[in-house]
Design a protein around this motif. Structure first.
Motif, PDB file in Angstrom:
ATOM      1  N   GLY A 244      60.662  67.271  28.240  1.00  0.00           N
ATOM      2  CA  GLY A 244      59.224  67.502  28.198  1.00  0.00           C
ATOM      3  C   GLY A 244      58.676  67.397  29.603  1.00  0.00           C
ATOM      4  O   GLY A 244      59.354  66.939  30.522  1.00  0.00           O
ATOM      5  N   ALA A 245      57.416  67.822  29.799  1.00  0.00           N
ATOM      6  CA  ALA A 245      56.847  67.888  31.146  1.00  0.00           C
ATOM      7  C   ALA A 245      55.686  66.923  31.350  1.00  0.00           C
ATOM      8  O   ALA A 245      54.952  67.043  32.325  1.00  0.00           O
ATOM      9  CB  ALA A 245      56.382  69.314  31.434  1.00  0.00           C
ATOM     10  N   ASN A 246      55.517  65.953  30.441  1.00  0.00           N
ATOM     11  CA  ASN A 246      54.367  65.059  30.574  1.00  0.00           C
ATOM     12  C   ASN A 246      54.517  64.062  31.714  1.00  0.00           C
ATOM     13  O   ASN A 246      53.567  63.353  32.048  1.00  0.00           O
ATOM     14  CB  ASN A 246      54.087  64.332  29.261  1.00  0.00           C
ATOM     15  N   ASN A 247      55.681  63.995  32.357  1.00  0.00           N
ATOM     16  CA  ASN A 247      55.853  63.182  33.567  1.00  0.00           C
ATOM     17  C   ASN A 247      56.478  64.022  34.677  1.00  0.00           C
ATOM     18  O   ASN A 247      57.237  63.524  35.496  1.00  0.00           O
ATOM     19  CB  ASN A 247      56.730  61.969  33.259  1.00  0.00           C
ATOM     20  N   ALA A 248      56.114  65.301  34.689  1.00  0.00           N
ATOM     21  CA  ALA A 248      56.738  66.258  35.605  1.00  0.00           C
ATOM     22  C   ALA A 248      55.893  66.474  36.855  1.00  0.00           C
ATOM     23  O   ALA A 248      54.686  66.213  36.874  1.00  0.00           O
ATOM     24  CB  ALA A 248      56.956  67.592  34.897  1.00  0.00           C
ATOM     25  N   THR A 249      56.550  66.949  37.901  1.00  0.00           N
ATOM     26  CA  THR A 249      55.877  67.402  39.110  1.00  0.00           C
ATOM     27  C   THR A 249      56.411  68.779  39.479  1.00  0.00           C
ATOM     28  O   THR A 249      57.594  69.073  39.278  1.00  0.00           O
ATOM     29  CB  THR A 249      56.098  66.436  40.291  1.00  0.00           C
ATOM     30  N   VAL A 250      55.529  69.609  40.020  1.00  0.00           N
ATOM     31  CA  VAL A 250      55.889  70.966  40.444  1.00  0.00           C
ATOM     32  C   VAL A 250      55.317  71.213  41.831  1.00  0.00           C
ATOM     33  O   VAL A 250      54.153  70.896  42.091  1.00  0.00           O
ATOM     34  CB  VAL A 250      55.338  72.032  39.471  1.00  0.00           C
TER      35      VAL A 250
END
Length: 486
Positions: A244-250
């Motif tokens: 999942g991307a709820n703790n992601a950085t881009v």
């Protein structure tokens, strides 16, 4: 007398020919006639003259910070060939939920480009080739990273494909079996390699985690056993529970439409949440026992040397800049460092030698380490020379001239690093996670500029202690010394 024997000689006689048969060489063509119809290819965009200063990078970077959701940083600039690079980092799980999942996490990440609901593995590769894109996905128990390189016009389609790989993998059984076979073959091939064995041993001694800890360093036999016992259902379960991307950085750097990219991030990543609770796994500083280990690797021409010690320090410590520059002068500056000058250039004991100093950004854990690649018969001389150079630094210190030269070299290296988009995108991505901006770099560089040689000598004496060092050497010692541990 040894080589110039009469029986080895060859005698030739030249006989002139009044009418020799020679090859005719035509006159060279007129270049203008050859290229007058040439149209050439479409001109490549040359890009702008970009200022890589921390201030300029910070002012031109658009950042969006979303609590408990994906954060992103976008730096648009004109680049040669309209190139653009991106980095996506997913973070998931906590210490308890990730125990024993080191290999499962890395294999899960490796399976993402092996097939989706829309494309097979071969179709994915063909599509990337057509889009002139390079996509690398890697992962561990605690997170997955995607590195993307392509051109402006192809970026939207490449991002759609990457999102398909991240969100719709099918984990084909035949691809899982192939991946296992490839990894098993690799581990078997590394079981006798000096560099690989020394690296694993050094890591295990420096970071002695429990066997089920996500950061535990496996031996090759443990890697093989883990992989042989791994089931496809475990991979699918890991993906379903953690991704999942709820703790992601881009982060994206290069020639692209920032509004289009922002919309792509929002529509594809925001709201895609991991089921598992996320908590960063903290690193705790623990003194480790000094050691001097030797690994015999029969029939290997080269040998590997690692040495180092743990240091209790974070990268915001007042002594951090001094340790960085001390390491740069000792072995981080490559050919003009003390270790390279003594061990490689003066005594010819090593093909390559250097050192590093790394401090964690969030926890008080740092490491000073060194390496050397050498012929196994030189192991004793190499270790003795290495210890002498470390001791010389501790007793005599560095000189003001060394520091002046090192400052110039290190500061120039930082400028070069920020000029390379592939490095800069990683830094912007990391800064999002750490809650930093580029002014952190500026402050560090100012600290380096203000260092005195007394600051560095004092710091090295404070933190570096040969009695606490761990040494690991791997090579064919039995061949040269008659025993596995000379």
């Amino acid at each position: 007398k040894k080589y110039l024997k009469e029986s080895n000689r060859t005698t030739g006689i030249f006989i002139p020919d009044e009418k020799p048969d020679r090859a005719e060489i035509p006159d060279p063509p007129v270049v203008n006639d050859l290229v007058k119809e040439y149209q050439g290819k479409e001109a490549i965009a040359m890009g702008e003259e970009f200022d890589p200063s921390p201030e300029n990078i910070e002012s031109r970077t658009e950042k969006v910070i979303n609590k408990s959701d994906v954060d992103y940083a976008l730096l648009t600039k004109e680049t040669r060939g309209d190139a653009v690079v991106a980095r996506i980092s997913l973070r998931y799980g906590d210490l308890e939920s990730l125990k024993g999942k080191q290999n499962i996490g890395s294999i899960t990440a490796s399976m993402l480009d092996k097939g989706t609901q829309n494309y097979s593995r071969q179709q994915i590769q063909d599509k990337l080739d057509a889009l002139k894109a390079v996509v690398r996905i890697s992962g561990s128990a605690t997170g997955t990273s995607v590195r993307i390189e392509t051109e402006r016009k192809n970026l939207p389609e490449v991002m759609d494909l990457v999102m398909d790989m991240l969100k719709n993998p099918t984990f084909p059984a035949e691809e899982f079996d192939k991946l296992k076979e490839e990894n098993l073959a690799y581990y078997e091939s590394q079981k006798s390699e000096p560099t690989a064995l020394a690296n694993i041993k050094f890591s295990r001694l420096m970071n002695p985690h429990p066997k089920d800890h996500p950061s535990y360093t496996m031996t090759f036999d443990e890697e093989i056993e883990s992989l042989e016992n791994m089931k496809l259902d475990e991979i699918k379960s890991f993906y379903n529970n953690f991704y999942g991307a709820n703790n992601a950085t881009v982060a994206v750097v290069g020639d692209f439409d920032d509004k289009q990219m922002e919309e792509m991030i929002k529509s594809n990543l925001q709201g895609w949440n991991s089921k598992a609770k996320y908590a960063r796994i903290k690193s705790e500083f623990k003194e480790v026992e000094a050691a001097n280990e030797m690994i015999n690797t029969p029939d290997k021409a080269n040998a590997m040397f690692f040495a180092g010690q743990k240091v209790q320090m974070r990268d915001d410590n007042p002594d951090y800049a001094a340790m960085i520059m001390g390491n740069f002068m000792l072995g981080g500056g490559f050919l003009n460092s003390r270790l390279a000058t003594r061990i490689r250039q003066q005594e010819g004991l090593s093909y390559g030698v250097g050192s590093w100093f790394n401090a964690d950004e969030q926890d008080d854990v740092a490491m000073f380490g060194s390496y050397a690649i050498y012929a196994p018969e030189n192991v004793q001389k190499l270790e003795a020379a290495y210890k002498e150079e470390i001791q010389k630094v501790l007793t005599e210190g560095f000189t003001a001239k060394e520091l002046e030269d090192a400052k110039n070299g290190w500061l120039q290296q930082q400028v070069v690093n920020r000029s390379q988009d592939s490095r800069l995108v990683g830094q912007l991505n990391s800064n999002l996670y750490l809650g930093r901006d580029m002014m952190w770099d500026k402050k560090l560089e100012e600290s380096v500029q203000n260092l005195t040689v007394e600051d560095i000598n004092k710091a090295f004496k404070k933190y570096i202690d040969l009695d606490k060092f761990i040494f690991v050497k791997a090579g064919d010692f039995e061949k040269h010394f008659g025993v596995s541990k000379p």
